[in-house]
Design a protein around this motif. Structure first.
Motif, PDB file in Angstrom:
ATOM      1  N   ILE A 197       0.868  -1.184   0.000  1.00 23.76           N
ATOM      2  CA  ILE A 197       0.000   0.000   0.000  1.00 23.76           C
ATOM      3  C   ILE A 197       0.906   1.235   0.000  1.00 23.76           C
ATOM      4  CG2 ILE A 197      -1.784   1.261   1.272  1.00 23.76           C
ATOM      5  CD1 ILE A 197      -2.464  -1.467   2.595  1.00 23.76           C
ATOM      6  N   PRO A 198       0.809   2.060  -1.052  1.00 21.59           N
ATOM      7  CA  PRO A 198       1.748   3.183  -1.136  1.00 21.59           C
ATOM      8  C   PRO A 198       1.666   4.127   0.064  1.00 21.59           C
ATOM      9  CG  PRO A 198       0.060   3.301  -2.877  1.00 21.59           C
ATOM     10  CD  PRO A 198      -0.081   1.984  -2.221  1.00 21.59           C
ATOM     11  N   GLU A 199       0.454   4.304   0.607  1.00 20.42           N
ATOM     12  CA  GLU A 199       0.311   5.228   1.738  1.00 20.42           C
ATOM     13  C   GLU A 199       1.090   4.758   2.962  1.00 20.42           C
ATOM     14  OE1 GLU A 199      -2.197   4.364  -0.154  1.00 20.42           O
ATOM     15  OE2 GLU A 199      -3.520   6.084  -0.538  1.00 20.42           O
ATOM     16  N   LEU A 200       1.332   3.443   3.042  1.00 18.41           N
ATOM     17  CA  LEU A 200       2.057   2.936   4.203  1.00 18.41           C
ATOM     18  C   LEU A 200       3.569   3.006   4.005  1.00 18.41           C
ATOM     19  CD1 LEU A 200      -0.065  -0.154   5.305  1.00 18.41           C
ATOM     20  CD2 LEU A 200       0.125   2.078   6.398  1.00 18.41           C
ATOM     21  N   GLY A 201       3.985   3.282   2.769  1.00 16.80           N
ATOM     22  CA  GLY A 201       5.418   3.304   2.479  1.00 16.80           C
ATOM     23  C   GLY A 201       6.169   4.328   3.319  1.00 16.80           C
ATOM     24  N   ASP A 202       5.530   5.469   3.598  1.00 10.12           N
ATOM     25  CA  ASP A 202       6.183   6.500   4.387  1.00 10.12           C
ATOM     26  C   ASP A 202       5.945   6.317   5.876  1.00 10.12           C
ATOM     27  OD1 ASP A 202       6.957   7.668   2.050  1.00 10.12           O
ATOM     28  OD2 ASP A 202       5.213   8.987   1.944  1.00 10.12           O
ATOM     29  N   GLY A 203       5.302   5.242   6.233  1.00 13.90           N
ATOM     30  CA  GLY A 203       5.039   5.018   7.647  1.00 13.90           C
ATOM     31  C   GLY A 203       3.704   5.600   8.054  1.00 13.90           C
ATOM     32  N   LEU A 204       3.259   5.230   9.253  1.00 15.20           N
ATOM     33  CA  LEU A 204       2.013   5.775   9.768  1.00 15.20           C
ATOM     34  C   LEU A 204       2.272   7.184  10.268  1.00 15.20           C
ATOM     35  CD1 LEU A 204       0.795   2.769  11.924  1.00 15.20           C
ATOM     36  CD2 LEU A 204       0.047   3.395   9.640  1.00 15.20           C
ATOM     37  N   ASP A 205       1.270   8.017  10.147  1.00 13.83           N
ATOM     38  CA  ASP A 205       1.393   9.362  10.665  1.00 13.83           C
ATOM     39  C   ASP A 205       0.900   9.377  12.104  1.00 13.83           C
ATOM     40  OD1 ASP A 205       1.938  12.043   9.142  1.00 13.83           O
ATOM     41  OD2 ASP A 205       0.507  12.465  10.739  1.00 13.83           O
ATOM     42  N   PHE A 206       1.397  10.328  12.885  1.00 16.89           N
ATOM     43  CA  PHE A 206       0.964  10.385  14.277  1.00 16.89           C
ATOM     44  C   PHE A 206      -0.489  10.829  14.414  1.00 16.89           C
ATOM     45  CE2 PHE A 206       0.957  12.515  18.546  1.00 16.89           C
ATOM     46  CZ  PHE A 206       1.024  11.341  19.261  1.00 16.89           C
ATOM     47  N   VAL A 207      -0.959  11.643  13.463  1.00 14.64           N
ATOM     48  CA  VAL A 207      -2.316  12.189  13.580  1.00 14.64           C
ATOM     49  C   VAL A 207      -3.403  11.097  13.567  1.00 14.64           C
ATOM     50  CG1 VAL A 207      -4.004  13.734  12.527  1.00 14.64           C
ATOM     51  CG2 VAL A 207      -1.650  14.461  12.776  1.00 14.64           C
TER      52      VAL A 207
END
Lengths: 500, 196
Positions: A197-207
């Motif tokens: 999943i491309p959105e997970l490539g940068d890691g989870l966001d804290f928000v």
């Protein structure tokens, strides 16, 4: 630069019209959400985080800080008048504050709470100004093993100071650390738990984490608790000034509360909540008339209110000087700094003195504004309390959605928030505190990086954590903290404190 | 499978619908009635284990499930050595720890009684989380104004006795305020109306 120079630099920044304006917005919003039960500073900061992207760094941090300490003031108003903690840290204030209000002493209670908070906020700010510089000098000497041990101390602190079972808190820390690993590994470039999943490539966001685990689950819990009707003390609040007797009895309590809060705020996992509980039990113990507690003792308002504000202020110290968040709110502040491209750590003070000192002076100014906002405008806040929750919560949900979405214009994050909300709600109902998870999430990547560097440096010998004096000291402190918890005596006392 | 329809049952349903790897079904074969003291055999021959603290037990089960999930889906990551830690080093260490903690909680939940228990409130849970999903699904398709209206309507269902007219008014006001604040004042890039 001496402290006078620093402070005058800070005054220059804090009095700039833009920053003054955002400090005002921050404390207003803080008071507002503090007054309203069911919307905490963490959720609010998460909602406003994307907006701060468009602000200069000083204004952004000044506003977010204002929300945090502003909420401490607002929360006490609700606690005193409605017997519901508007903010978790004012839960103790309900006990005696509400009783005072029922006896027609609401004005006295509100005034003591606001003035005590102001005094404590001033002392807390002064402490930051005095100790930040030497502490950040120490921070600059930290090597990777020392940082690792510092974070171990932070996590153990969060575990010990959480409610309930230590084992569950430990599990939550591990879960948080694991969630922190999601994304691209900086060292090897490998994708971890991204599942394509491309959105997970940068890691989870804290928000999404904060909004799901704290925001949504709090809303669900509030809705589940529908039974309690709010009973606002409807009498007009007269005499917004403490009587002579109340004044004489409360100032020593304010002094003690300030001391307790200043120390406990520094502890990892500490901050406003713990400080207020500790201050209440101290006041009750040393009082010559302990039977009055629970029936409207002014000390039971003055001590905890001063303590929660002092704790809220001094919890900034580890974040500003070492770049390590001591609680979840500070993790949010770190998130805000990163959005501005500032790496939190001891170098912030020397590289961006205007930001640092401007923020500190603005905290004091903000506290001053809060006294002015809270006392004369009390009638307005009382009106606000009459807004029923059934009108508020759908709006809060919409704002949550917009806040999460606008961090990176991603609907995936909104879905993720809902999923984390489910996990968070179920775990909270099962008696797990969410704060250790959030702290683990923030510290996870940093810990891994520092562990990796330490091991590379020592050629795989874990003894490096004991040979470095700073690291060894911090680990000893962690062990001591854990030991005191495991001693039955302390354990009993901790239970007593949390039950009260 | 014999399931005692008592305290743990709601958590059980909750747990089974949660994602993650399948846990051995035999582990939660049965939840016995609180009066039973020991492990006993039922007529069908299934084991009945008494859970003395459902809170601990189910926390442990969730931890175990999540730990297995992280452990198994991270297996392809290189472990490395302790000198040069690979990307799989920390995941394995942490999921191992979580697994152990989860297991300990399961055991404690079976062995040691503790007072509880907070039940889940399903109605607000479904509608609050559901309206978040609606938000995610609708925002880029319908725009902020209609999405706000939808979300307000859906989330209002989490309380009993919502008044339709009031909900409509809140929804319209919220949509107007959200559009005004977030799109016009703060200039966030969110579509306002459906894109046709």
């Amino acid at each position: 630069m001496g402290i006078i120079d620093n402070l005058s630099l800070g005054f220059g920044v804090a009095f700039a019209p833009l920053n003054l304006g955002f400090a005002f917005i921050g404390v207003m919003v803080g008071t507002l959400i503090g007054v309203l039960p069911g919307l905490g500073p963490l959720t609010t900061m998460a909602m406003l985080l994307p907006v701060t992207y468009y602000l200069p760094p000083e204004s952004s941090l000044i506003m977010l800080a204002g929300i945090y300490y502003g909420a401490q003031y607002g929360g006490s108003t609700t606690a005193i008048l409605v017997n519901i903690p508007g903010e978790s840290s004012s839960a103790v204030t309900c006990v005696d504050g509400y009783q005072m209000a029922r006896q027609g002493r609401a004005g006295s209670a509100l005034a003591v709470a606001a003035l005590g908070s102001f005094f404590a906020g001033t002392v807390g700010t002064l402490l930051i100004a005095l100790f930040a510089e030497p502490l950040s000098k120490i921070g600059l000497m930290f090597a990777p093993p020392d940082y690792f041990s510092l974070m171990v101390l932070g996590l153990i602190g969060a575990m010990v100071l959480a409610h309930g079972s230590l084992l569950k808190a430990f599990g939550m820390v591990c879960l948080g650390l694991l969630l922190g690993l999601v994304g691209t590994d900086l060292n090897s470039g490998a994708q971890r738990y991204a599942f394509g999943i491309p959105e997970l490539g940068d890691g989870l966001d804290f928000v999404p984490i904060a909004m799901g685990i704290f925001g949504l689950s709090e809303i669900i819990a509030n809705l589940g608790r529908q039974g309690d009707q709010r009973a606002v003390v409807s009498q007009k609040v007269r005499n917004l000034w403490p009587t002579r007797e109340d004044f004489d009895r409360s100032w020593p309590a304010v002094l003690r509360g300030t001391g307790i809060g200043s120390v406990l705020g520094l502890l990892p996992g500490g901050g406003a909540l713990l400080s207020s509980f500790a201050a209440y039990s101290v006041e009750k113990r040393i009082s010559r008339t302990p039977e009055e507690f629970g029936k409207g003792a002014i000390e039971g308002v003055a001590g905890p209110e001063a303590a929660n504000n002092a704790g809220a202020q001094t919890s900034f110290i580890p974040m500003l000087t070492l770049g390590i968040p001591s609680n979840v709110i500070m993790a949010m502040m770190i998130g805000a700094m990163m959005i501005q491209g500032i790496t939190p750590g001891p170098q912030v003070m020397s590289e961006r003195p205007a930001l640092f000192w401007g923020m500190i002076v603005s905290m004091w100014l903000g506290n001053l504004m809060l006294v002015i906002i809270n006392l004369p405008l009390i009638g307005m806040w009382i009106k606000l309390l009459n807004v029923p929750y059934r009108i508020l919560f759908p709006v809060i949900i919409v704002i949550c959605g917009i806040g999460v979405y606008s961090v990176q214009n991603s609907t995936f994050d909104v879905v993720l928030t809902a999923a984390l909300g489910l996990l968070g709600y179920v775990l909270i109902r099962l008696g797990c505190e969410p704060a250790p998870l959030a702290l683990g999430f923030v510290l996870g990547p940093l810990m891994e990086e520092n562990l990796r560097r330490s091991m590379l440096f020592s050629r795989g010998d874990p003894a490096i954590f004991l040979t470095s004096p700073i690291s060894a000291g911090l680990l000893a402190l962690s062990a001591a903290l854990l030991m005191t918890f495991l001693l039955p005596n302390f354990r009993k006392q901790r239970e007593v404190v949390f039950r009260e | 499978m014999a399931i005692g329809f008592r305290r743990g049952e709601r958590h059980l349903r909750e747990f089974r619908s949660s994602p993650g790897p399948a846990v051995q079904p035999s582990i939660f074969v049965a939840i016995a009635l609180p009066t039973q003291r020991t492990i006993s055999e039922t007529r069908e021959g299934t084991m009945r284990i008494q859970i003395r603290s459902p809170q601990d037990f189910w926390t442990g089960m969730i931890f175990v499930a999540l730990a297995l999930f992280f452990l198994l889906s991270g297996l392809q990551l290189a472990l490395g050595t302790s000198v040069r830690m690979g990307p799989g080093y920390a995941p394995r260490l942490l999921s191992g720890l979580l697994l152990a903690i989860g297991a300990a909680l399961v055991v404690r939940g079976i062995a040691i009684h503790s007072p509880d228990t907070d039940s889940l409130h399903f109605r607000p849970m479904i509608f609050v989380l559901g309206s978040m999903l609606i938000f995610a699904f609708a925002l880029e398709r319908l725009g902020l104004a209609l999405t706000t209206l939808l979300v307000v309507a859906a989330s209002s269902l989490s309380m009993k006795g919502a008044r339709p007219l009031e909900v409509l008014v809140i929804g319209v006001l919220a949509a107007a305020a959200a559009s005004g604040i977030f799109i016009y004042a703060l200039k966030l890039t969110i579509p306002l109306w459906p894109s046709i």
